[in-house]
Design a protein around this motif. Structure first.
Motif, PDB file in Angstrom:
ATOM      1  N   LEU A 226       1.320   5.453  11.389  1.00  0.00           N
ATOM      2  CA  LEU A 226       1.192   4.469  10.296  1.00  0.00           C
ATOM      3  C   LEU A 226      -0.002   3.541  10.504  1.00  0.00           C
ATOM      4  O   LEU A 226      -0.638   3.105   9.540  1.00  0.00           O
ATOM      5  CB  LEU A 226       2.479   3.655  10.154  1.00  0.00           C
ATOM      6  CG  LEU A 226       3.668   4.422   9.559  1.00  0.00           C
ATOM      7  CD1 LEU A 226       4.907   3.539   9.553  1.00  0.00           C
ATOM      8  CD2 LEU A 226       3.343   4.890   8.117  1.00  0.00           C
ATOM      9  N   ILE A 227      -0.293   3.205  11.740  1.00  0.00           N
ATOM     10  CA  ILE A 227      -1.462   2.351  12.012  1.00  0.00           C
ATOM     11  C   ILE A 227      -2.718   3.032  11.477  1.00  0.00           C
ATOM     12  O   ILE A 227      -3.567   2.390  10.857  1.00  0.00           O
ATOM     13  CB  ILE A 227      -1.622   2.110  13.540  1.00  0.00           C
ATOM     14  CG1 ILE A 227      -0.569   1.131  14.043  1.00  0.00           C
ATOM     15  CG2 ILE A 227      -3.015   1.571  13.855  1.00  0.00           C
ATOM     16  CD1 ILE A 227      -0.547   0.989  15.559  1.00  0.00           C
TER      17      ILE A 227
ATOM     18  N   GLY B   2      -9.211   2.361   3.284  1.00  0.00           N
ATOM     19  CA  GLY B   2      -8.030   2.705   4.061  1.00  0.00           C
ATOM     20  C   GLY B   2      -6.958   1.663   3.855  1.00  0.00           C
ATOM     21  O   GLY B   2      -6.968   0.921   2.864  1.00  0.00           O
TER      22      GLY B   2
ATOM     23  N   ILE C 274       7.380  -4.906  11.540  1.00  0.00           N
ATOM     24  CA  ILE C 274       6.467  -4.566  10.443  1.00  0.00           C
ATOM     25  C   ILE C 274       6.804  -5.484   9.268  1.00  0.00           C
ATOM     26  O   ILE C 274       7.960  -5.579   8.872  1.00  0.00           O
ATOM     27  CB  ILE C 274       6.647  -3.103   9.970  1.00  0.00           C
ATOM     28  CG1 ILE C 274       6.459  -2.138  11.150  1.00  0.00           C
ATOM     29  CG2 ILE C 274       5.682  -2.780   8.849  1.00  0.00           C
ATOM     30  CD1 ILE C 274       6.723  -0.690  10.784  1.00  0.00           C
ATOM     31  N   THR C 275       5.805  -6.180   8.744  1.00  0.00           N
ATOM     32  CA  THR C 275       6.097  -7.081   7.619  1.00  0.00           C
ATOM     33  C   THR C 275       5.476  -6.592   6.315  1.00  0.00           C
ATOM     34  O   THR C 275       5.726  -7.161   5.271  1.00  0.00           O
ATOM     35  CB  THR C 275       5.575  -8.507   7.901  1.00  0.00           C
ATOM     36  OG1 THR C 275       4.159  -8.415   8.087  1.00  0.00           O
ATOM     37  CG2 THR C 275       6.215  -9.091   9.139  1.00  0.00           C
ATOM     38  N   GLY C 276       4.671  -5.551   6.364  1.00  0.00           N
ATOM     39  CA  GLY C 276       4.082  -5.037   5.124  1.00  0.00           C
ATOM     40  C   GLY C 276       2.859  -4.222   5.455  1.00  0.00           C
ATOM     41  O   GLY C 276       2.696  -3.733   6.570  1.00  0.00           O
ATOM     42  N   SER C 277       1.992  -4.069   4.466  1.00  0.00           N
ATOM     43  CA  SER C 277       0.779  -3.296   4.675  1.00  0.00           C
ATOM     44  C   SER C 277      -0.298  -3.855   3.763  1.00  0.00           C
ATOM     45  O   SER C 277      -0.003  -4.527   2.789  1.00  0.00           O
ATOM     46  CB  SER C 277       1.036  -1.819   4.354  1.00  0.00           C
ATOM     47  OG  SER C 277       1.459  -1.705   3.016  1.00  0.00           O
ATOM     48  N   SER C 278      -1.555  -3.637   4.109  1.00  0.00           N
ATOM     49  CA  SER C 278      -2.605  -4.165   3.239  1.00  0.00           C
ATOM     50  C   SER C 278      -3.742  -3.152   3.094  1.00  0.00           C
ATOM     51  O   SER C 278      -3.961  -2.316   3.972  1.00  0.00           O
ATOM     52  CB  SER C 278      -3.147  -5.482   3.802  1.00  0.00           C
ATOM     53  OG  SER C 278      -3.793  -5.247   5.018  1.00  0.00           O
ATOM     54  N   LEU C 279      -4.424  -3.213   1.959  1.00  0.00           N
ATOM     55  CA  LEU C 279      -5.566  -2.341   1.706  1.00  0.00           C
ATOM     56  C   LEU C 279      -6.750  -2.748   2.579  1.00  0.00           C
ATOM     57  O   LEU C 279      -6.913  -3.923   2.900  1.00  0.00           O
ATOM     58  CB  LEU C 279      -6.015  -2.463   0.251  1.00  0.00           C
ATOM     59  CG  LEU C 279      -5.216  -1.711  -0.821  1.00  0.00           C
ATOM     60  CD1 LEU C 279      -5.930  -1.845  -2.155  1.00  0.00           C
ATOM     61  CD2 LEU C 279      -5.089  -0.222  -0.461  1.00  0.00           C
ATOM     62  N   SER C 280      -7.594  -1.800   2.931  1.00  0.00           N
ATOM     63  CA  SER C 280      -8.867  -2.110   3.573  1.00  0.00           C
ATOM     64  C   SER C 280      -9.971  -1.826   2.567  1.00  0.00           C
ATOM     65  O   SER C 280     -10.019  -0.737   2.002  1.00  0.00           O
ATOM     66  CB  SER C 280      -9.068  -1.238   4.817  1.00  0.00           C
ATOM     67  OG  SER C 280      -8.000  -1.423   5.711  1.00  0.00           O
TER      68      SER C 280
ATOM     69  N   THR D  87       0.821  -1.217   0.000  1.00  0.00           N
ATOM     70  CA  THR D  87       0.000   0.000   0.000  1.00  0.00           C
ATOM     71  C   THR D  87       0.849   1.258   0.000  1.00  0.00           C
ATOM     72  O   THR D  87       0.368   2.325  -0.324  1.00  0.00           O
ATOM     73  CB  THR D  87      -0.904   0.079   1.262  1.00  0.00           C
ATOM     74  OG1 THR D  87      -0.079   0.059   2.422  1.00  0.00           O
ATOM     75  CG2 THR D  87      -1.879  -1.059   1.288  1.00  0.00           C
TER      76      THR D  87
ATOM     77  N   ASN E 249      -2.923   5.277   9.079  1.00  0.00           N
ATOM     78  CA  ASN E 249      -2.890   5.369   7.614  1.00  0.00           C
ATOM     79  C   ASN E 249      -1.510   4.982   7.129  1.00  0.00           C
ATOM     80  O   ASN E 249      -0.560   5.749   7.240  1.00  0.00           O
ATOM     81  CB  ASN E 249      -3.240   6.806   7.170  1.00  0.00           C
ATOM     82  CG  ASN E 249      -3.167   6.937   5.658  1.00  0.00           C
ATOM     83  OD1 ASN E 249      -2.992   5.937   4.962  1.00  0.00           O
ATOM     84  ND2 ASN E 249      -3.285   8.156   5.168  1.00  0.00           N
ATOM     85  N   THR E 250      -1.390   3.815   6.581  1.00  0.00           N
ATOM     86  CA  THR E 250      -0.061   3.321   6.175  1.00  0.00           C
ATOM     87  C   THR E 250       0.537   4.169   5.069  1.00  0.00           C
ATOM     88  O   THR E 250       1.734   4.114   4.832  1.00  0.00           O
ATOM     89  CB  THR E 250      -0.124   1.864   5.662  1.00  0.00           C
ATOM     90  OG1 THR E 250      -1.015   1.818   4.548  1.00  0.00           O
ATOM     91  CG2 THR E 250      -0.580   0.932   6.748  1.00  0.00           C
ATOM     92  N   ARG E 251      -0.316   4.935   4.385  1.00  0.00           N
ATOM     93  CA  ARG E 251       0.185   5.739   3.268  1.00  0.00           C
ATOM     94  C   ARG E 251       0.654   7.138   3.708  1.00  0.00           C
ATOM     95  O   ARG E 251       1.077   7.938   2.866  1.00  0.00           O
ATOM     96  CB  ARG E 251      -0.887   5.865   2.183  1.00  0.00           C
ATOM     97  CG  ARG E 251      -1.062   4.555   1.388  1.00  0.00           C
ATOM     98  CD  ARG E 251      -1.826   4.779   0.100  1.00  0.00           C
ATOM     99  NE  ARG E 251      -1.213   5.762  -0.763  1.00  0.00           N
ATOM    100  CZ  ARG E 251      -0.193   5.526  -1.588  1.00  0.00           C
ATOM    101  NH1 ARG E 251       0.319   4.328  -1.675  1.00  0.00           N
ATOM    102  NH2 ARG E 251       0.299   6.484  -2.323  1.00  0.00           N
TER     103      ARG E 251
ATOM    104  N   SER F 247      -3.889  -0.883   6.223  1.00  0.00           N
ATOM    105  CA  SER F 247      -3.450  -1.252   7.570  1.00  0.00           C
ATOM    106  C   SER F 247      -2.080  -1.908   7.531  1.00  0.00           C
ATOM    107  O   SER F 247      -1.687  -2.511   6.529  1.00  0.00           O
ATOM    108  CB  SER F 247      -4.473  -2.196   8.218  1.00  0.00           C
ATOM    109  OG  SER F 247      -4.500  -3.408   7.521  1.00  0.00           O
TER     110      SER F 247
ATOM    111  N   SER G 157       0.834  -4.653   8.422  1.00  0.00           N
ATOM    112  CA  SER G 157       0.902  -6.076   8.729  1.00  0.00           C
ATOM    113  C   SER G 157       2.045  -6.286   9.703  1.00  0.00           C
ATOM    114  O   SER G 157       3.162  -5.840   9.451  1.00  0.00           O
ATOM    115  CB  SER G 157       1.170  -6.877   7.450  1.00  0.00           C
ATOM    116  OG  SER G 157       0.177  -6.603   6.499  1.00  0.00           O
TER     117      SER G 157
END
Lengths: 161, 161, 161, 161, 161, 161, 161, 161
Positions: free
Chosen positions: H17-18, G54, H52-58, G21, H20-22, G56, G58
């Motif tokens: 970041l929690i 939004g 932190i291992t990455g991020s994902s869309l909601s 993201t 909004n990861t962007r 989040s 990981s």
């Protein structure tokens, strides 16, 4: 128990009414080569004997937006509340069938709702009746069979022979 | 889903048919102060829209000696056999309803039988269908409610408003 | 525990009484080539040892209109109520057997009733006893075996050898 | 179903036989101020009507070292094996009652054994019958009631009135 | 977690104590060709590290008339009562093990009793503790294995390598 | 069953050994004001009577990294496989107790493991034994009680009185 | 329901954002040979349509010491308390998911905890909420799959075609 | 286990970041009155530590027509098939979570589908995997909570203090 005997004419009249309760008596009379009066008399007799108690419409519930079917098992706090709870259930039109049952549930109902959300509301209404201890719900993924006509034919065959 | 709109006349016609599907259109017309032709047109329209799909007789099963009602939960060996088993179930007239369900059962049926002994035979027929792994039966001690008319009225009210 | 020893004569007397408790002692005596007095003494001795405690009639419950058998598991609110509830159960003649059990039920009963409707009433009576929390019912579709004679013979064989 | 009618004399005879099936007919006659022949005729009539089918001994199973009672629910692989399995069960004298049941079990048995160890052997014998899929056992901690006399009296009262 | 390392001598001492905790240190010393003082020091060290916490007698419970073993699952009214109920359980010597568990039970106990009757009393004592909602009992038909020695050896092997 | 009678001296010796099996006989003798030989004779006698069968170490499993306890219920395919499966279970050191049980499981085990992952492996080992049909696991959140000393004292009290 | 249509460019943008993201819009633009402004417009449009709500982080919960996952089924005393209990649950950060469900539970939660002991505390917190009747816990031995990316791709594929 | 220590700056970065990861690093830098380079270094460090291992869309699944959520418990024929079945499950994008579990199920999955009918198809796909013995489904009536942010904040708080 059932001592009423059907003759061949009764049987044929019933078979036509099972397929379409609105079939005019004159049509039935023509098909069976009897008078419309005879049809009338026979149907009357079967109504008086309590065999036929009425007729009901068949609707396409899916088309009407009521595709969601669930079975709800109800535990009561005390079985002495059975009648009271049944009266409350009777006020919820989305409950179409209710039984007093053996096994783990005291009452067992069938409900028809619009969707998951509507079903949740109906279940909560059941849960909130005084005397209802808990409910357990089983959801239908597909109504594969709903047909009493085969049973009716089987019963009438038996009563004729 | 249900976009079909009922006007007040449709609604009144349906209310009369719900109570007795055999009510002659001329009676309905007289009551509603419209022509029998109008009744005919309205009913036709509702049939074509798929709202009304037919009608069925109501019988007094107790009087007919079929007072025993049970619900049978069916476990299949493999869900790939679902359609095959439903076809076999369809050959047993004493099964009036069958659902594919969530929860512990794969299929859930309602049966009507004469008595304990007859019910045993119907359950054994279900058990002996290829692909049926086990069944579990819950017996109705009393059918306290079996009435779709309240639901129908509720649906039609909603479609009119 | 059972230290009482049967000799061959005791055993033969018991075998005849098991088949028909009303067999006259003179008939038994004739068959076994002993005196009626001896039969009398032996039976007395076995009664005093507490082996034989009485006799009971065998009825054909189906013929008497009591064909419906069910097992009812009872959950109590508190096990301290066990004796109180058993006393209440004892007032319902349709309950013929009652056990304090392990597993999920506190008490487990056998009932005999006329039909589904009568059974419902008996179950409701059980449900309404103070201290009874819930009940769960399992209905018999067929009483396939009800015979203590084989057990009696097996016990007496063991006591003779 | 039961159409046989008992008069007051029949009823009084039955009451005495329920309490002790070995009561001599002469004793009954004396008590009721009728002839022994009449007693004989009445009992014969009730036997022919199939109301009385025989008599059985009552034993003190605890004294005899058979104090352990358990109920065993049996799951079959296929209900078509029901009769075969019942025949095998019939060869085990420690099983005194067996029913075909609704609910989760196919068969439901009552066993009497000497102790835990003996019960284990009887249960293993049941488990090893071909067609038996699994068993589930519930152990009696106390046989609090085992009495058909109250039921008999209740039935006879009903038949007299 | 376990960071304590055993050397070969510790291991051999433990193996001998596992088989018989009463083995005199002089015997162990002789077998291992070390001084009794060394044995003493090593055992002390393992006690101080908290590895060995004590020793217990092994009894033949069957010979002592305590052959009946059952597992009792306990449902509490509120988990806030857990500690209070455990304290009450601790006063019943026939409960030898008790766990707070996941799944359907709040607490899970092992009991040893003399026979069915004694077990019933112990279960009723558990049932009567304030805060205990219900219990469910599973009876052992045979204690086939009760041996921590294999586990101990496996742990010590792992700590040595 | 237990006919062996303990006198006051036996009882006091046992009480000291229960607390610490390694208590030297000379210490016991001093405390009880008897000779060490007497202690020896008494213990020997109780061993020969089969009352004391040995002794075992007590370990702090948490400190040793084995804090995870679970109970595993095992369903067998056939009870005829019971002994075979018990032999396989006996090869897994992490299973410390195993019972043949009534109720829904055929076998019921207690396991000790290092953590969730290790427990998974032990459960998979049980699952993979030939003849094991399925397993069901209940996890201990806390071992609140594990103490046979209270039971031992209660038994010895009873044997003395 | 979903009427929003994705074109090929939207789809490619989403595929890149699903994987990370934080991918800068300039990188996306370069890859797709379009301007960063276009990327910005497209993402804005999808956000306004409510498709993207939004993003989040990981985390590696195992590394963070939160390796313990459990599912907890909750029975309420009354479903009218549903919202109140959900509000209380919302105050426990270790509950990451909660559903109102059909079947035997009223609510069904997923919790993440540090270890058995921490899980016990979280479960006890749930148990102690007013209106919670009981809970039942199922512990995860391994989280084998936790991935919504495949679902997202499948949904976006469908919306493009 | 988690030994990594967060300082106040790390913590504040994570909190942003929690939500909004962007969030651009320059924005974070401005808010915290540090350089963007510092933000970059800190995030890198936390990524390298595996926190932190990455991020994902909601996504708004309801808006996308995927409003139907169900939990499916899976029974395997043999646990040795666990990995094989998980690989097959991994090919069905509608399964978003899968666990190996204790208790009655071997595997436990979460699925997202469009409606009852779609869910039926996904469940049938699971049922048809080789090695899957049976499935049991629980349907979500409402996803009341799905939020890992509270957990993340709680973990980070703990790592800072």
């Amino acid at each position: 128990m059932a001592k009423f005997k059907l003759d061949d004419t009764d049987h044929k009249i019933l078979d036509m009414l099972i397929d379409n309760t609105r079939t005019p008596f004159t049509d039935i009379a023509k098909k069976l080569l009897i008078s419309a009066g005879t049809v009338h008399v026979r149907v009357k007799k079967m109504e008086e004997a309590g065999i036929i108690t009425g007729s009901s419409l068949s609707l396409d519930y899916k088309k009407l937006g009521y595709a969601f079917i669930a079975y709800v098992g109800i535990y009561l706090e005390k079985t002495s509340q059975t009648q009271f709870v049944l009266n409350r259930i009777n006020e919820i039109p989305y409950v179409t069938v209710a039984h007093v049952t053996t096994g783990k549930f005291n009452l067992f109902c069938k409900i028809r709702a619009k969707d998951t959300d509507h079903a949740k509301n109906v279940i909560f209404q059941l849960d909130d009746i005084d005397g209802v201890y808990r409910t357990e719900t089983m959801i239908s993924l597909e109504e594969s069979l709903n047909d009493k006509k085969r049973l009716m034919k089987s019963i009438f065959d038996e009563m004729t022979s």
